[in-house]
Scaffold this motif. Structure first.
Motif, PDB file in Angstrom:
ATOM      1  N   LEU A   1       1.058   6.419  10.686  1.00 37.43           N
ATOM      2  CA  LEU A   1       0.219   7.521  10.229  1.00 37.43           C
ATOM      3  C   LEU A   1      -1.138   7.505  10.912  1.00 37.43           C
ATOM      4  O   LEU A   1      -1.727   8.556  11.191  1.00 37.43           O
ATOM      5  CB  LEU A   1       0.053   7.463   8.720  1.00 37.43           C
ATOM      6  CG  LEU A   1       1.317   7.715   7.882  1.00 37.43           C
ATOM      7  CD1 LEU A   1       1.065   7.407   6.412  1.00 37.43           C
ATOM      8  CD2 LEU A   1       1.797   9.157   8.044  1.00 37.43           C
ATOM      9  N   GLY A   2      -1.653   6.297  11.184  1.00 37.45           N
ATOM     10  CA  GLY A   2      -2.944   6.190  11.859  1.00 37.45           C
ATOM     11  C   GLY A   2      -2.914   6.741  13.267  1.00 37.45           C
ATOM     12  O   GLY A   2      -3.946   7.166  13.798  1.00 37.45           O
ATOM     13  N   GLY A   3      -1.741   6.729  13.894  1.00 31.51           N
ATOM     14  CA  GLY A   3      -1.615   7.266  15.248  1.00 31.51           C
ATOM     15  C   GLY A   3      -1.473   8.773  15.295  1.00 31.51           C
ATOM     16  O   GLY A   3      -1.443   9.365  16.381  1.00 31.51           O
TER      17      GLY A   3
ATOM     18  N   VAL B   1      -0.396  11.428   4.475  1.00 35.92           N
ATOM     19  CA  VAL B   1      -0.535  10.733   3.204  1.00 35.92           C
ATOM     20  C   VAL B   1       0.368   9.515   3.153  1.00 35.92           C
ATOM     21  O   VAL B   1       1.551   9.589   3.503  1.00 35.92           O
ATOM     22  CB  VAL B   1      -0.196  11.675   2.027  1.00 35.92           C
ATOM     23  CG1 VAL B   1      -0.137  10.899   0.706  1.00 35.92           C
ATOM     24  CG2 VAL B   1      -1.227  12.799   1.918  1.00 35.92           C
ATOM     25  N   LEU B   2      -0.218   8.398   2.719  1.00 37.19           N
ATOM     26  CA  LEU B   2       0.550   7.208   2.376  1.00 37.19           C
ATOM     27  C   LEU B   2       0.444   7.005   0.877  1.00 37.19           C
ATOM     28  O   LEU B   2      -0.658   6.956   0.326  1.00 37.19           O
ATOM     29  CB  LEU B   2       0.013   5.972   3.106  1.00 37.19           C
ATOM     30  CG  LEU B   2       0.701   4.654   2.724  1.00 37.19           C
ATOM     31  CD1 LEU B   2       2.125   4.617   3.260  1.00 37.19           C
ATOM     32  CD2 LEU B   2      -0.088   3.454   3.215  1.00 37.19           C
ATOM     33  N   ILE B   3       1.570   6.890   0.195  1.00 36.89           N
ATOM     34  CA  ILE B   3       1.584   6.601  -1.233  1.00 36.89           C
ATOM     35  C   ILE B   3       1.950   5.134  -1.412  1.00 36.89           C
ATOM     36  O   ILE B   3       3.069   4.716  -1.069  1.00 36.89           O
ATOM     37  CB  ILE B   3       2.592   7.493  -1.980  1.00 36.89           C
ATOM     38  CG1 ILE B   3       2.257   8.967  -1.752  1.00 36.89           C
ATOM     39  CG2 ILE B   3       2.575   7.172  -3.479  1.00 36.89           C
ATOM     40  CD1 ILE B   3       3.322   9.931  -2.270  1.00 36.89           C
ATOM     41  N   ALA B   4       1.003   4.334  -1.887  1.00 32.41           N
ATOM     42  CA  ALA B   4       1.233   2.910  -2.141  1.00 32.41           C
ATOM     43  C   ALA B   4       1.599   2.781  -3.613  1.00 32.41           C
ATOM     44  O   ALA B   4       0.737   2.861  -4.493  1.00 32.41           O
ATOM     45  CB  ALA B   4      -0.013   2.100  -1.805  1.00 32.41           C
ATOM     46  N   LYS B   5       2.871   2.571  -3.887  1.00 30.48           N
ATOM     47  CA  LYS B   5       3.397   2.708  -5.249  1.00 30.48           C
ATOM     48  C   LYS B   5       3.873   1.370  -5.793  1.00 30.48           C
ATOM     49  O   LYS B   5       4.844   0.791  -5.303  1.00 30.48           O
ATOM     50  CB  LYS B   5       4.551   3.705  -5.240  1.00 30.48           C
ATOM     51  CG  LYS B   5       5.078   4.090  -6.609  1.00 30.48           C
ATOM     52  CD  LYS B   5       6.105   5.211  -6.469  1.00 30.48           C
ATOM     53  CE  LYS B   5       6.635   5.667  -7.812  1.00 30.48           C
ATOM     54  NZ  LYS B   5       7.611   6.775  -7.656  1.00 30.48           N
TER      55      LYS B   5
END
Length: 611
Positions: free
Chosen positions: A525-527, A533-537
């Motif tokens: 995602l950083g690239g 969106v990153l969902i850290a669940k």
């Protein structure tokens, strides 16, 4: 057996938290609808209503934010329901839009807004004084100074609000919310059924043609309420002497203790203002004429002090009024501070402040709990981006990622701001921005930030920290949870679906304790550019124990091969880890078995809990 707070047991006395006393007062008034957004120091009020709601005769909801909470309560009062809406002081900023108009529209069923202010910033980003909101909107204000008054004022304030059709502010402070004291109960009759909404567009639809007469009616209500304040038992004069003290809120308790400590009660006249807005001008004028000098004791802003100065000037009184020139405009007061201000006015010698000699204690910086999933997300983000990204933070326990070694909070404005402000920073500077926001905060005010970021093509990586609860304020539910303290949530909202529905196409979901996958997702995602969106669940471990009734079967331990480099402590700062004999060690009681440390250092292993 129903909770004692719900019983019709007049004359009973219970030891209650100030916030619990407010609940009892609302029950005695016949409360029918309660809404809130939790926030310390107000949280125990809605939490208590929630806990006893299965036996209560009222409707309760945790709303998604303070604005929505007040709007729901506002609609309920227009239907004739006696309503209460609770929040912390900064929440009133969020609710200010409907609040100002509700003051015009009125509250046919009665409506109390509990604003829990926080002098001293015990758990808040500012010390704002919400008595000013009451002056801005035109709301009567009650300010309790004891648990008994918290109960009585909650009851009387709701009844007063219904009598005059005026939204009322119950202004507490942390010291009142969290004190404990004996509370004598009054009758608690069962609430009747709301009368229902009665159409009257000129009274309830604030278009300009109707708003102008609404404003006139608001001013007339406030004058009628001024007469109530003149005769209120919460505004009283005690003592005798030419030196006068005017005090409101918890400052009334400080003044009482200070006079008792100093033995000066016979030298001063005290005007207590428990019903502080509208100002009881006749009572105050009589008081000003009876003394030579006045000391105004009120925490934070010189609200009453300035009103008394205006009153004295309008009536041609030549009287010395002191307040913020001798007492601070920030922070909490204490008894010694107030006593010395009184002593100075009376020409007495000050009492020494306590200069206790204590052994130096080890520092205890605020830290994420052992096993907190946010630690895994932050560690992975630092590994991937280091100092090359700017970290936009938000309101919640995850703000504790501020300190080393995680260092993932570079700036913060308010709830929901991480996405909006992060996008603005990226637009202005071209820097890489990672915006962190919790699941409850996302539903509170992050949705609009995502919509804005997509619409305006912001370049921001949003990390939603979904720990399945509203952790910092006490594990209250939010729209995304599947379980609550009192049962299942039948209508959980899916964060990923919501994000995709707002137009985000690049969405990944990971368990932050799986470091390999989390770092891979962050790198991918950083690239990219644009909104992603990153969902850290992963559930909060305290919530997991409390609600899911689960505990990890394993704990970490440090093998004999440990070289004493302390990478585990220096990189993670987990409170379950410590140094012992030149090596790292793990406290098995504190360890929640997340095994994040095992992925950081090869000398850490897992073993069965209790072995």
């Amino acid at each position: 057996m129903a909770n004692p707070l719900l019983g019709d047991t007049p004359g009973d006395t219970h030891l209650l938290l100030g916030n619990e006393a407010i609940v009892r007062g609302a029950v005695e008034a016949g409360i029918q609808v309660v809404t809130c957004y939790p926030g310390t120091p107000s949280s125990e009020v809605p939490d208590t209503f929630y806990r006893i709601s299965p036996d209560g005769k009222y409707y309760f909801e945790y709303s998604v934010n303070e604005k929505v909470a007040l709007e729901v309560a506002g609609g309920a009062t227009l239907a004739g329901a006696m309503s209460m809406c609770t929040m912390k002081h900064v929440g009133v900023n969020v609710a200010a839009d409907p609040l100002m108009t509700l003051c015009y529209v009125g509250a046919p069923g009665g409506l109390m807004l509990l604003s829990a202010d926080d002098p001293g910033c015990h758990s808040s980003q500012n010390e704002q004084d919400n008595r000013i909101y009451a002056r801005l909107g035109g709301m009567p204000v009650l300010e309790p100074s004891s648990a008994q008054e918290a109960k009585d004022m909650a009851r009387d304030g709701l009844l007063l609000s219904k009598k005059h059709g005026a939204p009322l502010l119950l202004r507490t402070t942390t010291r009142v919310n969290h004190l404990r004291g004996p509370v004598e109960f009054g009758p608690a009759p069962a609430p009747g059924k709301p009368e229902g909404f009665k159409r009257n567009p000129p009274h309830f639809v604030p278009i300009p043609a109707f708003s102008r007469p609404m404003h006139v009616r608001l001013m007339e209500r406030m004058e009628a309420l001024r007469e109530e304040a003149e005769n209120s038992p919460y505004n009283k004069v005690t003592g005798s002497g030419e030196y006068g003290i005017v005090c409101s809120g918890i400052s009334r308790a400080y003044v009482a203790d200070a006079l008792d400590n100093a033995g000066l009660a016979d030298k001063v006249t005290v005007l207590e203002l428990g019903f502080s807005n509208p100002l009881p001008e006749n009572k105050c004028l009589d008081f000003l004429k009876s003394v030579d000098t006045v000391l105004v004791v009120e925490e934070l802003e010189p609200v009453v002090e300035n009103e008394l100065r205006v009153l004295a000037q309008k009536n041609g009184l030549s009287i010395e009024i002191k307040g913020k020139d001798v007492l601070p405009r920030n922070g909490e007061f204490d008894v010694t501070m107030v006593e010395n201000a009184i002593r100075e006015g009376l020409g007495e010698s000050p009492v020494p402040t306590c200069e206790c000699s204590l052994p130096e204690l080890p520092g205890r910086p605020p830290n994420l709990c052992a096993g907190c999933p946010h630690r895994g997300t932050y560690y992975a983000a630092r590994k991937v981006f280091g100092d090359d990204a700017v970290y936009s933070s938000d309101i919640g326990c995850y703000t504790l990622g501020l300190l080393p070694p995680l260092q993932t909070a570079d700036f913060l404005l308010c709830m929901g701001s991480s996405i909006s402000a992060g996008g603005g920073l990226a637009k202005a500077s071209g820097q890489k921005v990672v915006a962190f926001i919790g699941d409850s905060t996302f539903f509170h005010s992050g949705l609009t930030g995502v919509a804005n970021a997509v619409f305006n093509a912001h370049d921001v990586l949003i990390v939603i920290l979904d720990n399945r609860t509203t952790a910092m304020t006490g594990h209250q539910p939010n729209p995304g949870v599947d379980k609550t303290v009192i049962g299942d949530n039948d209508h959980p909202l899916d964060i990923e679906s919501a994000v995709r529905g707002l137009g985000v196409t690049e969405v990944r979901t990971v368990n932050p304790f799986n470091q390999r996958k989390t770092m891979a997702a962050l790198e991918e995602l950083g690239g990219m550019s644009g909104v992603r969106v990153l969902i850290a669940k992963e559930p909060c471990p305290l919530y997991t124990r409390r609600v899911y009734k689960k505990i990890a079967p394993q704990v970490a331990y440090v093998a004999e091969s440990c070289t004493g480099r302390f990478d585990c402590l220096d990189k993670l700062a987990c409170p379950a880890m410590y140094k012992e004999g030149g090596k790292a060690a793990v406290n098995p009681i504190l360890c929640n078995g997340c095994m994040l440390c095992l992925q950081v250092c090869g000398h850490i292993k897992a073993k069965k809990r209790g072995s």
